[in-house]
Structure formats: structure tokens, C-alpha cells
Scaffold this motif. Structure first.
Motif, short mmCIF file in Angstrom:
data_model
loop_
_atom_site.label_atom_id
_atom_site.label_comp_id
_atom_site.label_asym_id
_atom_site.label_seq_id
_atom_site.Cartn_x
_atom_site.Cartn_y
_atom_site.Cartn_z
N ALA A 262 25.86 24.04 10.12
CA ALA A 262 25.62 25.48 10.07
C ALA A 262 25.48 25.95 8.63
CB ALA A 262 26.79 26.20 10.73
N ASP A 263 24.44 26.70 8.37
CA ASP A 263 24.33 27.36 7.06
C ASP A 263 24.70 28.82 7.26
OD1 ASP A 263 22.27 28.20 8.53
OD2 ASP A 263 20.68 27.55 7.17
N TRP A 264 24.66 29.59 6.18
CA TRP A 264 25.16 30.96 6.31
C TRP A 264 24.29 31.80 7.22
CZ3 TRP A 264 22.27 35.14 4.82
CH2 TRP A 264 21.19 34.88 3.97
N GLN A 265 22.97 31.39 7.33
CA GLN A 265 22.11 32.20 8.19
C GLN A 265 22.49 32.05 9.66
OE1 GLN A 265 19.37 30.24 6.03
NE2 GLN A 265 18.12 32.00 5.43
N SER A 266 22.64 30.77 10.10
CA SER A 266 22.97 30.60 11.51
C SER A 266 24.37 31.14 11.79
CB SER A 266 22.86 29.13 11.90
OG SER A 266 23.62 28.34 11.05
N MET A 267 25.26 31.07 10.77
CA MET A 267 26.60 31.63 10.96
C MET A 267 26.53 33.13 11.14
SD MET A 267 29.56 30.00 8.67
CE MET A 267 29.03 28.48 7.95
N SER A 268 25.73 33.78 10.28
CA SER A 268 25.63 35.24 10.41
C SER A 268 25.03 35.60 11.75
CB SER A 268 24.75 35.81 9.29
OG SER A 268 25.17 35.31 8.06
N ALA A 269 24.03 34.82 12.19
CA ALA A 269 23.40 35.12 13.47
C ALA A 269 24.41 35.01 14.60
CB ALA A 269 22.23 34.18 13.70
N SER A 270 25.19 33.91 14.61
CA SER A 270 26.15 33.78 15.71
C SER A 270 27.24 34.84 15.59
CB SER A 270 26.74 32.37 15.75
OG SER A 270 26.99 31.92 14.46
N LEU A 271 27.57 35.21 14.35
CA LEU A 271 28.54 36.28 14.14
C LEU A 271 28.06 37.56 14.81
CD1 LEU A 271 31.14 36.75 12.51
CD2 LEU A 271 29.73 37.62 10.68
N ALA A 272 26.80 37.91 14.54
CA ALA A 272 26.25 39.15 15.10
C ALA A 272 26.22 39.07 16.62
CB ALA A 272 24.85 39.38 14.55
N LEU B 49 47.20 49.05 21.87
CA LEU B 49 45.96 48.88 22.63
C LEU B 49 44.76 48.85 21.68
CD1 LEU B 49 45.67 48.68 25.67
CD2 LEU B 49 44.82 51.02 25.67
N LEU B 50 44.78 49.75 20.70
CA LEU B 50 43.68 49.79 19.73
C LEU B 50 43.57 48.47 18.98
CD1 LEU B 50 43.82 53.32 18.10
CD2 LEU B 50 41.92 52.28 19.29
N LEU B 51 44.73 47.94 18.54
CA LEU B 51 44.70 46.68 17.81
C LEU B 51 44.24 45.55 18.72
CD1 LEU B 51 47.71 46.65 15.39
CD2 LEU B 51 45.33 47.14 14.97
N LEU B 52 44.67 45.62 19.99
CA LEU B 52 44.27 44.59 20.94
C LEU B 52 42.75 44.58 21.10
CD1 LEU B 52 46.43 42.89 22.19
CD2 LEU B 52 46.09 44.10 24.34
N GLN B 53 42.17 45.78 21.09
CA GLN B 53 40.72 45.86 21.21
C GLN B 53 40.03 45.28 19.98
OE1 GLN B 53 40.17 50.01 21.93
NE2 GLN B 53 40.45 49.81 24.14
N ALA B 54 40.74 45.35 18.84
CA ALA B 54 40.14 44.80 17.62
C ALA B 54 40.29 43.30 17.54
CB ALA B 54 40.81 45.45 16.39
N LEU B 55 41.18 42.74 18.39
CA LEU B 55 41.52 41.32 18.28
C LEU B 55 40.30 40.40 18.41
CD1 LEU B 55 44.08 39.58 17.96
CD2 LEU B 55 44.01 39.23 20.41
N PRO B 56 39.45 40.58 19.45
CA PRO B 56 38.30 39.67 19.54
C PRO B 56 37.44 39.69 18.28
CG PRO B 56 38.23 41.34 21.29
CD PRO B 56 39.51 41.50 20.59
N PHE B 57 37.26 40.88 17.71
CA PHE B 57 36.44 40.98 16.51
C PHE B 57 37.09 40.25 15.34
CE2 PHE B 57 35.46 44.56 19.17
CZ PHE B 57 34.08 44.47 19.22
N MET B 58 38.43 40.40 15.28
CA MET B 58 39.15 39.71 14.21
C MET B 58 38.94 38.20 14.33
SD MET B 58 43.20 39.62 13.60
CE MET B 58 43.42 38.04 14.37
N LEU B 59 39.10 37.67 15.55
CA LEU B 59 38.96 36.23 15.73
C LEU B 59 37.54 35.78 15.39
CD1 LEU B 59 41.00 35.56 18.95
CD2 LEU B 59 41.49 34.85 16.63
N ILE B 60 36.56 36.53 15.87
CA ILE B 60 35.17 36.13 15.61
C ILE B 60 34.88 36.14 14.11
CG2 ILE B 60 32.78 36.83 15.93
CD1 ILE B 60 33.65 37.94 18.66
N LEU B 61 35.33 37.21 13.45
CA LEU B 61 35.09 37.27 12.00
C LEU B 61 35.80 36.14 11.28
CD1 LEU B 61 35.29 41.09 11.40
CD2 LEU B 61 33.32 39.63 11.07
#
Lengths: 655, 308
Positions: free
Chosen positions: A541-551, A165-177
Motif C-alpha cells: 500500500a502506498d499513501w494513495q491507496s491508503m487514503s482511498a481506503s480511508l475515505a 454515546l457521542l464518543l462511541l459514535q466516534a469510535l469507528p472513525f478513530m479506529l479507521i484513522l
């Protein structure tokens, strides 16, 4: 003495930690010296035995000796303690020995953290799907071990479910990163020198046996996808190094000597042009294995004077290249004298009988000489086999007049020797011939077992013309592949010789899955990242817009997880919630209520540790105790909630 | 929480007991809890640390009738229960009750007696009555046994079997007194002689109401949840051969109620359960290694169960 006061490890957690050690270190066994693997297994078994027998752990000085000895062994084996392999060996050594001094809970945590670190090192060696699955399972196990360490004894299924369950909760973050973390081209940090050691593939030399050992490997050399039509199988000659220098034993590439800058070779293509993209596995050499003959090259690549396509750098990672080729062509009708001269050079005083034979043909036109050699191979008693007899010093003589058994390298070598001896410029070309279409994803797969060597002869007025003497002996090698050409009973790699239908289907599916994994997961480079982002409406996309969408996306995911877990918290009754808040507030100020500690005991402890909070905490604890364990009333709840609000002010007054 | 009026006799008893048995307030209170919860008490420790004094003092302070048996290996059941003798004048048998017919029975060094004699006493403890020669005779009310036992690894003892240990609600060990208490003991020269002169804190029939009040202390569902979690944890813990029985769970609750009562509360808190758990559980839990659980094992058990 302070060390001894650390909380001891829960003995029930020891099997978990041993499982962690086993799961995280065991796949390294194939990269480690055998003695280290044995040491690892022995240490783990020893620790398991000590645990079962409830015996004390070995003394520290003994372990220290063991560590020093094993470190010396590693230093001796790798000649260094630095570098990828010796670094990994040291980590495995620590993982083997740390459980032997695992007395306290802190030691157990060290083992878990070491395990997480060791997981990462597997990516140095393999990034395949099974590795990914294994590491995911190991990651779950590590998390479960952490839960067992902190949560005490629980049923196995509960622990595993919680970890999952813990890993499953981490999954969306993993995909986004994974999708959005700004990528740099090339590895993020420099890999040590030995990182690319031990890749298989063609080499720039052809000594007896070098190709046959390659043929026994079912590993994939490269995959190609044609944009339109595909050439006939018999035309699929993938050009590798051109070997134009012979010393009586080994054919070598002289490209280093003659490789000077010059204009592109004159290619006149006659038939259709084929466009295709190849995904070439790392082979640590510069040549790119284009279909003969490449007419347009990928960016950054050059065509050598001997016509092979060379990348700027050796291919150290799996890479994509796009080519256009023509299979019907004339090339280099006018050739540089140096190249022709190189294509005539033979070592003196070797193979007298072959020279004598060639001398008899000298007067004929070059094309007729080639035909004569081929018809000799075709009509006389020559055989195709991967297990040829050994040849002596006059290897070509022994082969032509003695053994008459061999495979592509023997035939190509003998053919070129005879042509040169007869005064016709000729050279050996190494590469791959054929390939196999995977019906699942339409890719043409070329394996190491498709490695081949053929000959090129320069004819005045026509330029370089390909002759494949192997085709004269074993036509099925060219038309149907190596399996069809070999006589019954010769060993072949199992993966190449498969003829069970469902197994073959399974293999096709597996390789297609691997291909997709390579392209979409491993091959997710800055360019692909930009493609995907522009599909989601963020062009360029440059790194700024990528970081923004990441956040932003991480925030959204966090919000979703919170919304999902909130209802569980709400179930606690108001008294419980107020008390929890009070305890949390105190924990932030340095006094943490143990999970098992009752309210009055806690209040007594607070009175000792934070005397100025004694009265407030005692009142809160009394109200909570009454509410939860007695027949509490609403007045007590109000007082308790009041205490929660008064705590910060009370704290500040005395801080 | 308003203090009840009943707290004061309890406090008086404890204060008086602590003035006789120095530096053992926790053990004294546990012993009182055991009697309040209608249980029997086993005190196990080395000779000379004050086992007998503790038992004697409690009997005196509670105003109960007191008898003492020193167990030996040649003692027979009749020596405890009593015998019938022939009365010449009336030409009939007359029953002479043994020491068991008293309100507080101090069974000193119970593990020196043979199993047959031990079981005669334990049967009386369980049933509250004695059956000899086909006649059943009730024991006085209340009836307590305070048994003392030397650690069973000493020579010439018959250790009580597991099933009989379970009959004792609590088991205590006293341990050596601390430095100050021992100094005070040395200065006063021991208080054994003053025991018979100790004034009783309770009058005749005043103890039974206290017992009833202790049994009426409120145990909330949340507390029962916690108690069950503890019991389950003891059954799951791999260090123990087996976990606590349902009878042990009942004993734990009764002892926790009495402990809360001696603290002057009308509800049981997790702290009460934790306070009595070592005395309730240590003689009932056996480790894989063969010995009984020690205080550290019980503390680990408590730490492994978060409050619900």
C-alpha cells in the motif's frame, strides 16, 4: 461594553468546568515545579469557593498581575518560555487561571478547548495504558461539560450517557484513522531538545553507587523473545558499555578514543546459536544490550572494538532489534595493541596494598592469577550487600583489606584492578544479568534491578574470557537473581521482591498487557501498517491507496451511523418535519429559531429581520401552530409543505 | 384562523383601558386575563405609578360593582367583612355587609394590614363566601380582588406569606411609564377625575360568558407537554428554593388560555404560556438568595426549555 453583553455562563456548569480543569491538568503534577501545582490547586479551590458563595470573580488587573508573576516564575524555573516542559507549564497555568475570569459562556468554551489541547500534551510524558484510560475518561468528561454548557441542567446520568454515546459514535472513525492514516516513520514533528531528558538506564561511567541506585528501580530495561531454546540463566549476560579506563574513582568507557573503524572482531562460536528479538526501552544511549556474544546484528548496528553492539543513533524511543548470539565462544585471539594497552592502564600511586598483593602473583600464568583472586573472594570474609560502607581515596585497598562488603561494581572493580596490577589485560563490562520469563506471553523481562557489572580478562591463545567475581561471593545472584543473593532485611524495590503468588501473577498479566500495548498500539509503525493492509488484500500500500481506503471506510462508517440514527428522526410527525425543514432553511440564511421560540414569535422576528419573508413565514407559522397546537387539518399541512418549497425561490427573488 | 366575534368586546375593553392607563398595554392585558381566568390579581409597585387607576378602570370598563378598601395597620377583620348591629325597632341584630360584598374589590396596600386582617380577606378570596357570627353569606358573582402592595422592604409593612401569595393568580408590577407616556400624562393632567365618567364596555351579566369562553380554549397534548417541561425545569433549577406547585401549573394553564383568548385564538400556543409565565411564576419562585425571581430569571427558565 460589547463584552458584557455576551451570554453569561450558566452557574450550574461551573463544577463541570472545574472538574475538566482538574482532570486534564492534574496528571502533569509530577512534571511541574511544586509551586505551580500548588498555585493550580489554590486557584481551583478559590474558584470553587467563589462559586459556592456566589461571589463575584476577582478583578482583571489582579489576574493580569498573577499571570505575569507566574510566567516570570516559569521562565525562571525552566530558563526559557520555549520548549516542551515550559510550554506545558504555561498551558497548566492558563488552565488554572482561566476559570477565575469565567464570566461568559465564551470563557467556558475556552476552558473546554484548552482542556482538549492539554489532553494531548500528556502523550509527551507517557503513552502507557493507564494514561490512555485516564485520557479517555477525561475526553468523556470534556464532552459532557460541552453538553452541559449547551444543553442546560439535566440529570448527571443523562449527560454522561450522552457524552459516552457521542464518543462511541466516534469510535469507528478513530479506529479507521488509526489503522489507515498514512504513517511516517519517526515523530510527525520534531520534539524539542528537552523531550528525551530524564531516562534511566546504564551510563557510560561507573562511579561508586551508580549501579546500586539503578538496582533499586523495578523499571523494565528491555524484553526479549527467543525464537527457539533459551540459554541457561547463568549464561544470560547482556552486554552494555565496556569500561576500560580507571582514574581511581570512576570507571569510564574509552570507546570514544579508541573507536576507529576496523574489521569485525574475530568470533569463533562453539555451541548453539540463539536468535531473539529485543524490545529495548528508551535509554538515550547507543548500546543495544545484546546477549554476549552477538554474532549477527540488526540492520544499521555496528559492533564496537570492545564488542558492544551500537545503534547508529541513541535509542530515544522504545525500539525492536533482532540478534543472533552465541554463549560459548572465543573472541579476539589476536587483539589490537592499543586495546590491550588500554586494558593494562592504572592510575599511579593509588592503592599500594592491592598493588603489592598483585605483584606477588605476577610470575604466575594469567588464568591462575584470576583463580587466585576469585578464591580470595570466595574463601575469605567477603559479603554481598547493596548497602556497602563508604570507601576512602584508596578505594580498592579499603575494600579488599577493610570493609569487604559490596556488590557487583565493587567486586568487578577490585578484580580488574588486581589483574591489571599483576600485568594481565582486563576490563569491566557493565550490562544486565539474568531476567525473568513472564509465563503469560513468554517474554523474558530484564529490569533495571538486573543491572550488573562483571570482568573480562584477555588470555593469550583464548582471547577475552569472562570472569564474574560476584558469582564467587554470591553464586545465587547469578543463578537465581538479586532477591536470592541479598541478605535478609535489605530493602529492594517492591516490584522485584514480590513473593505473594497472586500478586506476582497479577504483575505478569499486567506486564504482558503492557507488552502487547507497546507492540500493537504504540509500535504500530509504517511497516506494521503495511503488513496489516496486505492481510486485508492491499499489498504494497502506498499513501494513495491508503487514503482511498480511508475515505471509503469513513464513508461506510458514516453511512452506518446515519442508518442507525435515522429511525429516531422519522418519529417526528409530518407537520413537525415540515416546520423543522422550514426553520433549518431559514437558519442557513441567517435567521435561527431558538429552541424555545414559539412559531408566531419566530414569525414576528423574521418579519423584522427579513421583511421580504414576513408573509411566507407568518403563513407557515400559522399553519404549523394550527397543526401542532390546534385541531389542524390536512389543508394546513399542504400549505405548510408548500411554504417549505416556496422559501428558496422567495429568498432568491429578494436576495 | 377565523377571528371570533367575542374578540371584539375584549379588544374594546383593552382599547378603552389603554386610553386611560398610558403605555402599559401588556400589564392591562395581563390584568384582564387574570379576571377572565377567574383569578385574583396582585399589583406590586411603588406608590404613584397607577396601581389604583388600573384596578378602578378595569372595574368600570367591565361594568362591575366596585368597592375599595384602604388598608391600614389598625384595621380589623370586621371592617372588611361587615358587622351585625342591634336594630331597636325590630329588636334583633341586623348584618351590615362590609366592602367585601362587591364584585371588584380593590384592596389598596394590603401589606399595611395586620396578618389577621389579611387572612380574613384571603379566606374570602379562596372560599367565595364569608362566615361571621356563625352565619355563612355568599359573595356576589363574579368576585375579584385586585390587591396592591408596596414593595415589602418599606417600613411598617407585613409582607404576605408565601402560602397567601399563591392565592393570587397573577402578580404584576407596573414600573415607570416611558417618556412619551409620561409626557402625555403630564399634558392631560392625570385622568383620575374622569374615571367615574368612564362608560362601561359590557352590560350586566356579559362578563361571565366571556370567562366561560376563555376557559374553553383548546390546549393540545403538545402544549401540555411543553407546560409540564417548564414546570419540571422550575423544579430542577438549582437557583430556586423550590419549583412551581401543581396549583401554579393549573394557574399557568388558565392564564395562558385567557391570554390566547384575548388574542382571539381558539388554541393555546407556547407563546401564550411564555407571555404569562413571569406574572404567574415570579411571586411563587424564591431564589436561594432570598429574593423573589426577577424577570431575567424567568426568561432564563424559558430559554432553558426547548419546545418539544
Amino acid at each position: 461594553m460589547r463584552l458584557r453583553q455576551r451570554p453569561p455562563i450558566d452557574q450550574g456548569a461551573v463544577p463541570w468546568l472545574l472538574a475538566v480543569a482538574l482532570a486534564t491538568a492534574s496528571p502533569h503534577a509530577e512534571n511541574l515545579p511544586p509551586w505551580l501545582s500548588l498555585l493550580f490547586a489554590a486557584a481551583l479551590l478559590w474558584r470553587a469557593w467563589l462559586w459556592r458563595q456566589r461571589r463575584p470573580l476577582p478583578p482583571r488587573w489582579g489576574l493580569a498581575l498573577l499571570v505575569l508573576g507566574a510566567l516570570a516564575g516559569i521562565a525562571w524555573h525552566y530558563r526559557s518560555l520555549l520548549g516542551r516542559d515550559s510550554g506545558v507549564a504555561m498551558l497548566v497555568l492558563f488552565m488554572a487561571l482561566k476559570p477565575l475570569e469565567m464570566n461568559t459562556r465564551r470563557d467556558a468554551l475556552v476552558v473546554v478547548m484548552l482542556g482538549f489541547f492539554l489532553l494531548l500534551t500528556h502523550y509527551f510524558y507517557s503513552q502507557s495504558i493507564p494514561t490512555g484510560i485516564w485520557l479517555l475518561a477525561s475526553c468523556t468528561l470534556l464532552t459532557a461539560a460541552l453538553i452541559r454548557l449547551h444543553g442546560g441542567a439535566q440529570p448527571l446520568a443523562d449527560i454522561v450517557r450522552q457524552a459516552g454515546l457521542l464518543l462511541l459514535q466516534a469510535l469507528p472513525f478513530m479506529l479507521i484513522l488509526y489503522l489507515l492514516f498514512p504513517r511516517v516513520s519517526g515523530p510527525l514533528w520534531g520534539l524539542p531538545q528537552d523531550a528525551h531528558a530524564g531516562r534511566s538506564g546504564l551510563s557510560s561511567e561507573m562511579a561508586p553507587g551508580s549501579i546500586s541506585s539503578l538496582i533499586l528501580s523495578g523499571a523494565i530495561a528491555f524484553r526479549s523473545q527467543f525464537a527457539g531454546e533459551m540459554p541457561e540463566r547463568a549464561d544470560l549476560y547482556w552486554r552494555g558499555p565496556v569500561l576500560d579506563s580507571y582514574d581511581g574513582l570512576t570507571w569510564r568507557s574509552s570507546a570514544q578514543q579508541t573507536g576507529r573503524p576496523r574489521s569485525a572482531p574475530a568470533i569463533e562460536s562453539k555451541g548453539a546459536q540463539y536468535s531473539y528479538t529485543s524490545i529495548i526501552e528508551a535509554h538515550n544511549q547507543r548500546w543495544l544490550l545484546a546477549l554476549d556474544l552477538a554474532t549477527s546484528l540488526p540492520a544499521g548496528a555496528t559492533q564496537a572494538p570492545t564488542l558492544e553492539v551500537l545503534a547508529r543513533e541513541p535509542v530515544r524511543t522504545r525500539s525492536r532489534f533482532s540478534f543472533t548470539s552465541s554463549v560459548d565462544y572465543h573472541v579476539s585471539r589476536v587483539e589490537a595493541a592499543a586495546i590491550l594497552q588500554q586494558a593494562l592502564t592504572l592510575p599511579e600511586a593509588l592503592n599500594p596494598r592491592a598493588r603489592a598483593l598483585a605483584d606477588r602473583w605476577r610470575s604466575r600464568p594469567p588464568a591462575r592469577i584470576a583463580d587466585a583472586v576469585l578464591s580470595m573472594f570466595r574463601n575469605e570474609d567477603f559479603h554481598y550487600t547493596l548497602q556497602p560502607p563508604l570507601l576512602g581515596v584508596n578505594a580498592i585497598d579499603d575494600f579488599l583489606f577493610g570493609t569487604r562488603r559490596g556488590f557487583c561494581e565493587h567486586y568487578a572493580s577490585a578484580f580488574v584492578f588486581l589483574m591489571r596490577a599483576a600485568g594481565v589485560p582486563a576490563r569491566v563490562v557493565a550490562g544486565y544479568q539474568g531476567g525473568e520469563v513472564n509465563p503469560v506471553d513468554g517474554y523474558l523481562i530484564v529490569r533495571q534491578s538486573d543491572a550488573h557489572a562483571w570482568a573480562e580478562v584477555w588470555l593469550a591463545g583464548e582471547g577475552w574470557v569472562r570472569y564474574d567475581p560476584t558469582a564467587a561471593v554470591a553464586p545465587s545472584r547469578i543463578e537465581h537473581g538479586i532477591v536470592a543473593a541479598l541478605p535478609e532485611g535489605e530493602p529492594l524495590p517492591g516490584i522485584v521482591g514480590l513473593d505473594v503468588d497472586w500478586l506476582r501473577q497479577l504483575r505478569y498479566r499486567w506486564e504482558a498487557a503492557n507488552n502487547a500495548w507497546n507492540q500493537w498500539v504504540l509500535g504500530y509503525n509504517p511497516q506494521r501498517q503495511r503488513e496489516i493492509l496486505s492481510r486485508f488484500g492491499i499489498p504494497n500500500a502506498d499513501w494513495q491507496s491508503m487514503s482511498a481506503s480511508l475515505a471509503i471506510l469513513c464513508g461506510v462508517a458514516l453511512l452506518l451511523v446515519t442508518v442507525w440514527t435515522l429511525p429516531r428522526r422519522r418519529r417526528a410527525d409530518p407537520a413537525q418535519r415540515a416546520w423543522n425543514r422550514y426553520c433549518t432553511a431559514l437558519a442557513r440564511r441567517g435567521v435561527t429559531r431558538a429552541a424555545w421560540e414559539g412559531p408566531l414569535d419566530f414569525a414576528r422576528r423574521v418579519a423584522v429581520e427579513r421583511p421580504h419573508l414576513a408573509a411566507l413565514t407568518s403563513e407557515a407559522a400559522r399553519c404549523y401552530a394550527g397543526l401542532r397546537y390546534g385541531q389542524g387539518n390536512s389543508e394546513q399541512l399542504l400549505v405548510l409543505q408548500e411554504c417549505v418549497h416556496r422559501l428558496p425561490a422567495r429568498w432568491r427573488k429578494n436576495a | 384562523m377565523p377571528a371570533t366575534n367575542n374578540a371584539s368586546p375584549v379588544n374594546r375593553i383593552l382599547a378603552a383601558a389603554n386610553s386611560v392607563i398610558l403605555g402599559k398595554s401588556n400589564q392591562t392585558r395581563l390584568a384582564l386575563c387574570c379576571l377572565l381566568a377567574r383569578g385574583h390579581l396582585l399589583i406590586e409597585d411603588l406608590p404613584g405609578v397607577g396601581k389604583t387607576t388600573l384596578a378602578h378602570t378595569l372595574a368600570r370598563l367591565l361594568g362591575l360593582q366596585f368597592a375599595r378598601i384602604q388598608f391600614t395597620s389598625d384595621m380589623l377583620p370586621a371592617d372588611i367583612l361587615g358587622v351585625s348591629i342591634f336594630d331597636r325597632e325590630r329588636s334583633s341584630f341586623r348584618f351590615l355587609p362590609g366592602p367585601v360584598f362587591s364584585q371588584v374589590l380593590l384592596a389598596d396596600e394590603i401589606n399595611r394590614a395586620t396578618p389577621k386582617t389579611q387572612s380574613a380577606l384571603l379566606e374570602a378570596m379562596e372560599e367565595g363566601q364569608v362566615t361571621t357570627e356563625g352565619e355563612t353569606r355568599p359573595l356576589p358573582e363574579p368576585f375579584f380582588v385586585i390587591a396592591t402592595q408596596n414593595p415589602s422592604n418599606q417600613i411598617g409593612t407585613f409582607p404576605l406569606p408565601e402560602s397567601q401569595l399563591d392565592r393570587f393568580l397573577l402578580r404584576l408590577d407596573l414600573g415607570y411609564p416611558d417618556r412619551d407616556a409620561e409626557r402625555a400624562l403630564l399634558e392631560s393632567g392625570g385622568s383620575r377625575e374622569q374615571l367615574p365618567a368612564l362608560p362601561a364596555c359590557l352590560g350586566d351579566g356579559e362578563f361571565a360568558p366571556l370567562q366561560r369562553q376563555a376557559a374553553a380554549v383548546y390546549a393540545s397534548p403538545a402544549l401540555l407537554d411543553y407546560l409540564q417541561l417548564l414546570i419540571e425545569a422550575s423544579r430542577r433549577e438549582q437557583r430556586f428554593v423550590h419549583g412551581l406547585s401543581p396549583r401554579a401549573a393549573l394557574s399557568l394553564l388558565a392564564a395562558a388560555r385567557a391570554w390566547a383568548f384575548t388574542d382571539g385564538r381558539q388554541m393555546v400556543l407556547p407563546e401564550d404560556v411564555q407571555a404569562v409565565l413571569p406574572a404567574v411564576a415570579r411571586h411563587r419562585l424564591r431564589l436561594i438568595s432570598g429574593s423573589h425571581a426577577d424577570a431575567e430569571d424567568i426568561a432564563a427558565l424559558i430559554r432553558s426549555v426547548p419546545l418539544p
